[in-house]
Structure formats: structure tokens, C-alpha cells
Design a protein around this motif. Structure first.
Motif, PDB file in Angstrom:
ATOM      1  N   UNK A  33      -3.978   7.954   9.049  1.00 15.65           N
ATOM      2  CA  UNK A  33      -2.959   8.801   9.660  1.00 15.65           C
ATOM      3  C   UNK A  33      -1.865   7.966  10.293  1.00 15.65           C
ATOM      4  N   UNK A  34      -2.061   6.631  10.359  1.00 17.47           N
ATOM      5  CA  UNK A  34      -1.068   5.794  11.047  1.00 17.47           C
ATOM      6  C   UNK A  34       0.059   5.355  10.141  1.00 17.47           C
ATOM      7  N   UNK A  35      -0.130   5.506   8.786  1.00 15.40           N
ATOM      8  CA  UNK A  35       0.901   5.036   7.858  1.00 15.40           C
ATOM      9  C   UNK A  35       1.399   6.202   7.022  1.00 15.40           C
ATOM     10  N   UNK A  36       2.600   6.036   6.420  1.00 17.44           N
ATOM     11  CA  UNK A  36       3.127   7.074   5.523  1.00 17.44           C
ATOM     12  C   UNK A  36       2.409   7.005   4.172  1.00 17.44           C
ATOM     13  N   UNK A  37       2.583   8.075   3.406  1.00 13.68           N
ATOM     14  CA  UNK A  37       1.931   8.159   2.099  1.00 13.68           C
ATOM     15  C   UNK A  37       2.402   7.033   1.193  1.00 13.68           C
ATOM     16  N   UNK A  38       3.746   6.754   1.224  1.00 10.03           N
ATOM     17  CA  UNK A  38       4.283   5.697   0.348  1.00 10.03           C
ATOM     18  C   UNK A  38       3.638   4.362   0.661  1.00 10.03           C
ATOM     19  N   UNK A  39       3.532   4.056   1.977  1.00 14.53           N
ATOM     20  CA  UNK A  39       2.957   2.760   2.333  1.00 14.53           C
ATOM     21  C   UNK A  39       1.510   2.666   1.876  1.00 14.53           C
ATOM     22  N   UNK A  40       0.757   3.764   2.088  1.00 12.67           N
ATOM     23  CA  UNK A  40      -0.651   3.741   1.694  1.00 12.67           C
ATOM     24  C   UNK A  40      -0.811   3.546   0.202  1.00 12.67           C
ATOM     25  N   UNK A  41       0.006   4.283  -0.559  1.00  9.76           N
ATOM     26  CA  UNK A  41      -0.114   4.159  -2.019  1.00  9.76           C
ATOM     27  C   UNK A  41       0.307   2.779  -2.485  1.00  9.76           C
ATOM     28  N   UNK A  42       1.308   2.232  -1.831  1.00 10.00           N
ATOM     29  CA  UNK A  42       1.743   0.886  -2.229  1.00 10.00           C
ATOM     30  C   UNK A  42       0.582  -0.088  -2.085  1.00 10.00           C
ATOM     31  N   UNK A  43      -0.167   0.110  -1.004  1.00 11.35           N
ATOM     32  CA  UNK A  43      -1.316  -0.770  -0.835  1.00 11.35           C
ATOM     33  C   UNK A  43      -2.414  -0.500  -1.855  1.00 11.35           C
ATOM     34  N   UNK A  44      -2.622   0.759  -2.164  1.00  9.43           N
ATOM     35  CA  UNK A  44      -3.747   1.095  -3.052  1.00  9.43           C
ATOM     36  C   UNK A  44      -3.464   0.725  -4.497  1.00  9.43           C
TER      37      UNK A  44
END
Lengths: 359, 430
Positions: free
Chosen positions: B91-102
Motif C-alpha cells: 500500500x506504500x507504493x503506486x501500482x506502476x512502481x510495484x509492477x516495474x519491480x515485479x
């Protein structure tokens, strides 16, 4: 091909040379032919030779006696009426295709090639002979009662020597009752096809010549194919040949499809049949509608040749009529559809006048 | 800061303990089922965000003691491992950031062609189907997930029954599964010359031009797709896709072009649109074959084309079949010998076909009639072309022995000296 051989032998006989296959036919009077006739033995239909010899004995020309199909005058008229459309005569036949060849030609060479093509077309348009129906053979050679009950089937003995003409072959049948008789015409044709097979001819009659199949062919406008098949299969004086030809001509006359046979070798036969049956009205109307008035006049001249005692022939002779006038006389006197003929003639004359006025 | 509580089973929703206080930030429910560590934290929505101070810790410790005693309050659906945390790492990061990591699209593994094709992940929008106002308790908020006004009166907050809420949740799950299935469905690619090649595959008509011209009657076919590499200073081997494409409208107008780009789809597009600018018009005899036999050599590619009658079909190299179909030639025989380089083959073919001599041109050149003789028509001469100018009187000189160059392979075939399994092989039509 039966017809070509038949007609070739026809012409070769007329010019006086002997040929292996001889067909009995009515011919013009020629001294060599009379000699040949006397040499011809065997199963040639008993009635014909006497009549022929008698006819030749009378006079050289065919004026007093009824003109035959092979008379020069008649043939000339029929050839003129058949026409010579090169595109139709040399229609692409159904065969395995090969790429075409090309030649560079001057005008003279082109005309030469066209002339050769016309010669070839004339050979293709040679008319198959129109003969009378052959009389059935009922000749018994022996009655051997001693052989009765020995066999259960008929035996047919054929003479297969190579150099005898087919009409002179001895083909005899030994029946289970012990009777030895000459084979009938159908048996003869079958045996000759078995031992001396001819291309395009089947031993047993193909199914296409049955009534219903013929009707189908006629409905598909394939009269030419029917006639070609019948020429390949049957002898010109056999019953089936004559029957099929008459049926085809009747169907064409009924539906007015005369143009199907124009520029084919069957047109002459059809015209001859129609003139003999006095049913030339449909053909006349068709010719006038296609602006073939010369052909129409020729047809009426042929009619007068064949029926010189008729009303129209005598009137024409009185009035010494020519061309369109001749047609008018015929339409007035002996035609069944005289009114139609006059109407079509009128229409043709109007268009002719308007055309000549315009040009 | 959340105090982790070890529980024997799954914890029931503790949100219900303090009804009405829902975390307003984007939460992920039913995602990333963690291991048996559970933590629940609620924050008072009204008032300032109080830092989890001692009061909360006491609150949680008290809770944990209560939970340790009773651990079987969980409902059967929660046994599936669907965790729900109001506040977590995700919940601390945006969806784009999370997906970029994944997805890890950038990285050392992706560069220089090291990425494996099977390890490619696809991004999925997890908030699809989510409606503001829909919650696990099934409250109906007028204006959000229930209509605001009913017969003129503003409605009050209500709650769905348990069964209804279960049904709604099950519907959503089913809908999401269906979306997943549709995404996974593999679109069957049209098969070209064989299973895995791009040769012979159609790309549809080229894109419309800038002045509004459309090329709807043109069809494009790929002839060759090749990965070519270039050494650069910075990255080393740099891959580029080179595509050879032919276009044609089946009525004589055809052309070919090469397109190069880093991505395959871009290369297709470039080649397609470029090919329309380089069209040749090819004369055909009676719209189905060439005018005469052509034998040519282009660089090291030898092509021998023969004119054939109707119904023969195209018995040629598969690339030549494709190109002839685009031009509109239906019957021809062609033999390719020597090099079979696709580019040279296409170039040679177009070169040869454009330089055909039509019958009219031949007639004009020689000032003689061009007369065709067909086997099936007997001796009938058919005049195909007449010279436009004057007609020559003297005929073409014809030698007794024709002065043509014979092809040794053809002579061997006609003499029966050739023993090949490939001659007279029965293939499918055209």
C-alpha cells in the motif's frame, strides 16, 4: 473415325478407285461402279442392287428419277447452306492443353494459313452418308436336327481373315436347335467390333442412346454431341442410327434450334430430312430472320427438286421466279406456316430497305 | 507499525470491532496471500492520524490475548488463504512502481537478448471491476454503489444480506477469472509457407497515405524475416529485424520493399508502407500468364519461366508463387537455379517480368502479324496483334535448323537422362 473413313471411301469410289471398306449406297452412274457392283457378293441387302442398276440403266441425270443425297447439285446446295464459320468449326476441343505457338507472318502468309484452315474445315464438314435402312437378314444355311439338344447356347462363327471387307464377312450362328443361319445385323456389328475394334465404338450400346438420356442431352442443347456419338457407334444404314438422327432432327425442328447445326457436318443431313418430310417452314423462318435469304432460296430450290409435282414447284416454273419472289410463292402455296413466312419476309425487307437507305 | 500476532488459524475480520472506520487508501484485498503472519490495524478516520502510540499497542496486545484463546472464529471462505491487510508494503507504493519491480523489464537480464521467452510476465490491472463503495461487509452507500435518490427521497445507508454479499463477491471473482482466461487465450497466427515461418503470411492492406489515398485492394505478403546484427560501441551486438515484403492488387500492379527496425511489428509496418511507393505494372497475357518464356540471370540467381495454358497452375518456388498471386498470374512454370537469396530472387523476378515484350510491341517491332496456333483449335490461325504502322511485305527469314540456345538441363529431361525424384511430383493445386 467412322465418318471420315466412310466419306473418304465414298469419294474414292466415286473417283473410281477400289477401297477395302465398301458401304452400299446410292451413287451416280459410273461404268466402273457398275462393274464393281457386279463383283460385290454376299450380304449387301438383296433389294438394293437391282433397283440401282435399273436406275442407272435409264438415264445418266437424276431428272426423271428422285434426286439422291449424293447428287452433285444437292450436295452443292447443302454445302452452301451449311456455311463455313471457321471459329465454330475449329472450336477448342476438350483435350490436354499445351501452350500455344506464335509465328510472325506477312499478310500473304496469313492468307495462305487461312486458306489451309478453310481446306481443313471443308474436310471436317464432309457430310456423313444418308442411307436407307438395311433390310434384315433372314438367311438359313442348314437345318441339322441331329444337333438338337447337344448345346445350351448359341455359337457365332466369324471369319476373321484380315483382308475381307466387313460387309462381306461370313458370320454365322449355330442355334441350340441345330439351325445354322446367317447372323443378323446387330450380331454382325457386335462381332466385328469384338475382333476388329474401332476407336470410339463400344461393343454394347452405350446408355446415352436411351430415350431419357437423349432427352437430357437435347435439353442441354448438345445435339451435335449426340449425332457425333451415334456416327461413331452405329453403321449409317442401321436402324438405331437412322432413328437417333430422325429424333434429333425432330427435336431441333420443334424448338427451332437450327443454328446449333450450322457449320457442322450434320446440317446437310438435317436439311435433307426436313425437305423429304416437307417441314421446311421453321428452317425458312430461321434463315430469313438471320438475313440468309440466299440460303432460303436454295432451300426452296432443293424442295422443288425433290417434289417437282407440287403446287409451288409448278407455279415457280411458270413464273420463272427468282429470290424473294420464290419464297413468296412457296409461302402462298405449300407452306404450313405461310403467314409467318410472309411476315418475316416483310420485316426483313423493311429492315433491308431502311439499311440501304441509311448507308 | 503493526504488531504481528501469531494465530493458530486465520483471524476473522477485526474491522467489525470498530465499525465505520475503514482505511481510505487503496487497499489490496485477496492478493499476495502471505504466510501465517497476520496483522490488522485500523486507524480512526476522523481526527488526526494518531501515531500508533502506546494506546494502540495495548489495544493490540489485548486483542492478541483474546485471539489466542479463540482462534476458530474464521468463516470457511477465509480458510482459502485470502489475506487482507489494510496497510502493508504494497500500500506504500503506486501500482506502476510495484509492477516495474515485479516485471523487471529493465535490467541486465533483459539486455543483449538474454531474456528467456518463457519468463516474460504480463502486467495485469488489479483494480478492474472494483467499485468505490463495495466492501467485504456489503454496505450500500447511496451515491456510490446504490442509487442516490429513490422516488425523490434521499436514501439511507443500508447493508446487504449475507447471501447477497456472497453472491456479489462470487460474481466478481467469476468475472475476473473470465477476464484472465480471455487474456491468456492465444490467438492462432495464420500459417504461412510452414508452421513457424513468417514467409507467405499476409499483413493486410497497406496504411492509407497522407493525402487520403487508400490501398484497400492491395494485399501484402511477407517474403522473408531475418534477424540481422550490428556491432555498436556501447552495447555490442545490436539486433535489428529486416523484413522483405511484396504488395500487389492481383490486377498487374505489384511491388516489393525491405523494412528494418528493432521491433518486428515496426519493421512490418515500414516495409508495407514503403512497398506501395515502388510499384511495377506487369503486363499479362489474357490475365492469366506471361507473354513468352523468360530465362534470366540476376546476380547469381538463375530463373527460367515458361508460359502455360489455363488450368496449369503455378508450379514454382513458393516465393514466386506468392508474388505471382499478388500480380495476378495464375498459370506459369518457373525453375530457380543457382543462388536462392530471397532479395535477389525477388529483384530478378520483377526485373524479368517488367521487361516482357507484349504481342503488340513485338508486332510493331517486326511490322508483321503475330499469329497464334493452338493445338485444340486445329490449323486455325488466330491473329493476336497487328502492327500499328505499315505491314512488311518480306517474311521473317526462317532457317532450317532454328538458331535457339538449348538448355542442357531441359535437353537431359527430354532425352530421359535425368533421374530425379522431384520431376513429375504430384503436388496440391496452384
Amino acid at each position: 473415325m467412322a465418318t471420315v473413313r466412310g466419306s473418304l471411301s465414298l469419294w474414292s469410289l466415286l473417283t473410281g478407285s477400289r477401297s477395302a471398306d465398301q458401304i452400299c449406297f446410292r451413287a451416280r452412274s459410273r461404268p466402273q461402279f457398275r462393274a464393281l457392283l457386279q463383283l460385290l457378293p454376299g450380304p449387301c441387302g438383296a433389294g438394293l442392287p437391282c433397283r440401282r442398276l435399273a436406275s442407272e440403266a435409264e438415264s445418266g441425270s437424276s431428272q426423271n428419277k428422285k434426286p439422291t443425297f449424293m447428287d452433285e447439285e444437292v450436295q452443292n446446295i447443302l454445302i452452301k447452306m451449311t456455311g463455313l464459320d471457321l471459329q465454330k468449326v475449329f472450336k477448342p476441343s476438350i483435350q490436354e492443353l499445351k501452350p500455344p505457338t506464335y509465328k510472325l507472318m506477312t499478310q500473304a502468309q496469313l492468307e495462305e494459313a487461312t486458306r489451309k484452315a478453310i481446306e481443313a474445315a471443308k474436310v471436317r464438314l464432309k457430310m456423313p452418308p444418308v442411307l436407307e435402312e438395311r433390310a434384315p437378314i433372314n438367311d438359313v444355311l442348314a437345318e441339322d436336327k441331329i444337333l438338337e439338344g447337344t448345346e445350351t447356347a448359341k455359337y457365332i462363327f466369324t471369319d476373321i481373315s484380315y483382308s475381307i471387307p466387313h460387309r462381306e464377312r461370313f458370320i454365322v450362328v449355330r442355334e441350340p436347335s441345330g439351325r445354322l443361319r446367317k447372323a443378323s445385323w446387330e450380331e454382325r456389328d457386335r462381332m466385328i467390333q469384338v475382333y476388329f475394334p474401332k476407336e470410339g465404338r463400344r461393343v454394347l450400346t452405350p446408355v446415352i442412346f436411351k430415350e431419357e438420356n437423349l432427352k437430357t442431352m437435347f435439353s442441354q442443347d448438345r445435339h451435335v454431341d449426340v449425332l457425333n456419338l451415334s456416327i461413331a457407334q452405329f453403321e449409317p444404314d442401321s436402324t438405331e442410327y437412322i432413328k437417333i438422327h430422325h429424333q434429333t432432327y425432330e427435336d431441333i425442328d420443334k424448338h427451332g434450334k437450327y443454328d446449333l447445326l450450322r457449320s457442322t457436318r450434320h446440317f446437310g443431313g438435317m436439311a435433307w430430312y426436313l425437305v423429304n418430310k416437307k417441314k421446311i417452314d421453321g428452317l425458312l423462318i430461321d434463315q430469313i430472320q438471320r438475313d440468309l435469304v440466299d440460303d432460303a432460296t436454295n432451300l426452296i430450290q432443293l424442295y422443288h427438286l425433290l417434289h417437282p409435282d407440287g403446287q409451288s414447284a409448278q407455279e415457280a416454273k411458270e413464273q420463272a421466279a427468282e429470290g424473294v419472289h420464290l419464297i413468296k410463292i412457296f409461302a402462298k402455296t405449300e407452306a404450313q406456316k405461310g403467314a409467318y413466312i410472309e411476315l418475316t419476309l416483310q420485316a426483313y425487307q423493311e429492315t433491308f430497305i431502311s439499311h440501304s437507305a441509311a448507308s | 507499525m503493526a504488531a504481528a500476532v501469531r494465530a493458530a488459524g486465520c483471524l476473522p475480520t477485526l474491522c467489525g470491532l470498530q465499525a465505520g472506520h475503514i482505511w481510505s487508501r487503496q487497499l489490496y484485498r485477496n492478493t499476495f496471500p502471505a504466510a501465517s503472519i497476520l496483522a490488522v490495524k485500523t486507524v480512526l478516520s476522523n481526527g488526526p492520524l494518531s501515531s500508533p502510540g502506546t494506546r494502540d499497542i495495548h489495544h493490540f496486545i489485548g486483542l492478541s490475548r483474546a485471539l489466542q484463546t479463540q482462534c476458530c472464529i474464521s468463516s470457511p471462505s477465509d480458510l482459502m488463504g485470502q489475506q487482507y491487510r489494510a496497510y502493508s508494503f504494497f500500500t506504500k507504493l503506486t501500482a506502476d512502481e510495484l509492477w516495474k519491480g515485479a516485471l523487471a523489464e529493465t535490467g541486465a537480464g533483459a539486455r543483449k537478448g538474454r531474456g528467456k521467452r518463457t519468463k516474460k510476465k504480463r502486467r495485469k490491472d488489479l483494480n478492474r471491476g472494483q467499485v468505490i463503495g463495495e466492501g467485504r461487509r456489503g454496505f450500500l452507500w447511496p451515491g456510490l454503489n446504490a442509487p442516490l435518490m429513490r422516488q425523490g427521497a434521499v436514501q439511507t445507508i443500508s447493508q446487504r444480506s449475507k447471501e447477497e454479499q456472497e453472491k456479489v463477491e462470487a460474481d466478481l471473482v467469476q468475472q475476473r477469472e473470465e477476464w484472465d482466461r480471455k487474456r491468456k487465450m492465444k490467438v492462432k497466427r495464420e500459417r504461412g509457407w510452414s508452421g513457424n515461418t513468417w514467409g507467405g503470411v499476409s499483413l493486410g492492406p497497406p496504411d492509407p497515405g497522407p493525402n487520403g489515398e487508400t490501398y484497400d485492394d492491395f494485399d501484402t505478403r511477407i517474403l522473408e524475416v531475418r534477424n540481422v546484427f550490428n556491432m555498436t560501441a556501447k552495447e555490442g551486438r545490436k539486433k535489428s529485424v529486416r523484413v522483405l515484403v511484396a504488395v500487389g492488387n492481383g490486377r498487374g500492379a505489384a511491388g516489393f520493399a525491405v523494412g528494418k527496425a528493432t521491433e518486428r511489428a515496426d519493421a512490418f509496418r515500414k516495409a508495407k508502407n514503403r512497398a506501395v511507393h515502388y510499384l511495377h505494372y506487369i503486363e499479362r497475357y489474357e490475365d492469366h500468364t506471361i507473354f513468352h518464356d523468360i530465362s534470366l540471370r540476376f546476380k547469381r540467381t538463375h530463373i527460367k519461366m515458361k508460359k502455360q495454358p489455363r488450368g496449369y497452375g503455378l508450379r514454382c518456388h513458393r516465393a514466386i508463387i506468392t508474388i505471382c498471386r499478388l500480380i495476378g498470374i495464375k498459370d506459369m512454370y518457373a525453375k530457380v537455379s543457382g543462388s536462392v537469396n530471397m532479395l535477389n530472387l525477388t529483384r530478378g523476378l520483377f526485373h524479368g517480368l517488367s521487361r516482357q515484350e507484349t504481342h503488340q510491341q513485338l508486332a510493331d517491332k517486326k511490322s508483321l502479324h503475330v499469329v497464334e496456333f493452338r493445338e485444340e483449335c486445329g490449323p486455325l490461325p488466330i491473329v493476336v496483334a497487328s502492327p500499328q504502322g505499315a505491314l512488311r511485305k518480306d517474311p521473317e527469314p526462317e532457317d532450317e535448323v532454328p538458331d535457339t540456345k538449348l538448355d542442357w538441363q531441359e535437353v537431359r529431361a527430354t532425352q530421359g537422362m535425368k533421374r530425379s525424384v522431384w520431376s513429375n511430383l504430384k503436388r496440391a493445386a496452384t
